[in-house]
Write an enzyme that holds these catalytic residues in place. Structure first.
Site, PDB file in Angstrom:
ATOM      1  N   LYS A 178     -57.644  29.264 -44.530  1.00  0.00           N
ATOM      2  CA  LYS A 178     -57.006  29.246 -45.977  1.00  0.00           C
ATOM      3  C   LYS A 178     -58.156  29.204 -46.511  1.00  0.00           C
ATOM      4  CE  LYS A 178     -54.645  24.497 -44.723  1.00  0.00           C
ATOM      5  NZ  LYS A 178     -55.130  22.921 -44.257  1.00  0.00           N
ATOM      6  N   GLN A 193     -58.283  17.574 -45.418  1.00  0.00           N
ATOM      7  CA  GLN A 193     -57.415  18.361 -43.869  1.00  0.00           C
ATOM      8  C   GLN A 193     -57.010  17.234 -42.617  1.00  0.00           C
ATOM      9  OE1 GLN A 193     -56.366  21.461 -43.134  1.00  0.00           O
ATOM     10  NE2 GLN A 193     -55.587  20.897 -41.533  1.00  0.00           N
ATOM     11  N   ASP A 242     -51.315  19.612 -51.752  1.00  0.00           N
ATOM     12  CA  ASP A 242     -50.489  18.755 -50.692  1.00  0.00           C
ATOM     13  C   ASP A 242     -49.223  18.566 -51.034  1.00  0.00           C
ATOM     14  OD1 ASP A 242     -51.004  19.626 -47.736  1.00  0.00           O
ATOM     15  OD2 ASP A 242     -53.476  18.950 -47.776  1.00  0.00           O
TER      16      ASP A 242
HETATM   17  N1  GUN Z   1     -52.752  18.878 -41.298  1.00  0.00           N
HETATM   18  C1  GUN Z   1     -51.483  20.293 -40.719  1.00  0.00           C
HETATM   19  N2  GUN Z   1     -50.702  20.291 -41.735  1.00  0.00           N
HETATM   20  C2  GUN Z   1     -51.232  19.884 -43.360  1.00  0.00           C
HETATM   21  C3  GUN Z   1     -51.412  19.826 -44.667  1.00  0.00           C
HETATM   22  O1  GUN Z   1     -50.290  20.246 -45.255  1.00  0.00           O
HETATM   23  N3  GUN Z   1     -52.134  19.924 -45.272  1.00  0.00           N
HETATM   24  C4  GUN Z   1     -53.079  18.961 -44.836  1.00  0.00           C
HETATM   25  N4  GUN Z   1     -53.852  18.170 -45.482  1.00  0.00           N
HETATM   26  N5  GUN Z   1     -53.186  18.619 -43.587  1.00  0.00           N
HETATM   27  C5  GUN Z   1     -52.484  19.322 -42.321  1.00  0.00           C
END
Ligand code: GUN
Length: 296
Positions: free
Chosen positions: A54, A98, A121
């Site tokens: 990311k 996350q 998100d």
């Molecule tokens: N963990 C796995 N996929 C995601 C996601 O799309 N967003 C977040 N915040 N954590 C994750």
């Protein structure tokens, strides 16, 4: 094999290019650089890989990346204090915590402490409610990526039978809302659904998001259907580690009209949509017009 393979890797690259173009314009015309803050608590190896990717792609798109890595034993109060700082930092337009969080932290409480307009998100309860009522919101990245690929492949989705297998808050439920927003007739199926094969066979659009390796074989797929496989499952086969989806690719590709592969399908779209959401959040924060084609 008859199905068209929907190339998520190539599609994600075009989304990232659009994002980068819009970022360049924001800088040039308004002297604004969108910023994304990612918060990682603990040392889950898979999460560390995601967070690294990311950060890298955020910078490649010309945006600012703010990474906050906190020890696994971080208290809820300390995490909430960091989120409060990010909520009030004008250089931060998007915040992502996350998941999963270590067990002593209340994920719902933490997610709902993020300022909804920075919740890239789309997990905050306000954004869930806005999406459910057809109002402007931040949309969860994976379902948004699936929707973009479906629109790109099918054009108008109106009136199509869509079956979403899986009812998670992250994928299944928001996916169903987005398909409903595009006037599909939507069924959410799950592990307790009766006659699941029959339900799947009615789908013009079949979205698999259950997290069970190759659970959906080709004979559950309607001939000509568009199959979106959200699953990313690590399995061992013939002594080798392999990534497979929730759909049995070889048999489904014989029947489907189009199908996303694993890897290289939905996966790459998730981060591309996170970048898109960050630009959208930045434009909204500054009252500027939003980029075309990057929102629901
Ligand atoms: N963990 C796995 N996929 C995601 C996601 O799309 N967003 C977040 N915040 N954590 C994750």
């Amino acid at each position: 094999m008859s199905a068209k393979i929907i190339d998520g890797k190539a599609f994600a690259a075009t989304v990232r290019e659009k994002v980068a173009g819009h970022v360049a314009k924001l800088k040039e015309e308004h002297n604004i650089t969108p910023g994304l803050a990612v918060v990682l608590v603990g040392e889950d190896p898979a999460s560390e890989v995601y967070v690294r990717n990311k950060g890298k792609q955020t910078v490649e798109a010309g945006m600012n990346s703010f990474e906050h890595k906190l020890p696994a034993e971080t208290s809820e109060a300390d995490l909430l204090a960091l989120i409060d700082r990010l909520n009030n930092d004008p250089a931060v337009h998007g915040i992502l915590v996350q998941l999963p969080l270590p067990g002593h932290l209340d994920s719902d409480l933490v997610i709902n402490s993020i300022e909804p307009s920075k919740d890239v998100d789309g997990f905050h309860i306000s954004n869930v409610g806005l999406l459910g009522t057809g109002q402007k919101s931040m949309v969860p990245c994976t379902p948004l990526g699936c929707l973009m690929m479906l629109r790109d492949h099918l054009g108008n989705l109106s009136g199509l039978n869509a079956v979403v297998v899986g009812r998670s808050n992250i994928v299944g439920k928001p996916m169903a809302q987005l398909l409903l927003g595009d006037s599909c007739t939507v069924t959410i199926a799950h592990s307790r659904t009766k006659d699941l094969p029959e339900v799947c066979r009615r789908a013009d659009i079949l979205v698999a998001a259950v997290g069970r390796p190759e659970m959906i074989p080709g004979d559950w797929v309607k001939p000509g259907a568009t199959v979106i496989d959200v699953g990313i499952n690590r399995i061992e086969r013939d002594g080798k580690n392999k990534l497979v989806g929730d759909v049995e690719f070889a048999s489904a590709a014989e029947v489907a009209g189009a199908i996303t592969p694993v890897p290289g399908g939905v996966g790459p779209m998730t981060i591309a949509c996170l970048l898109a959401n960050t630009v959208t959040a930045c434009c909204r924060a500054h009252g500027l017009s939003e980029p075309d084609g990057l929102t629901a």
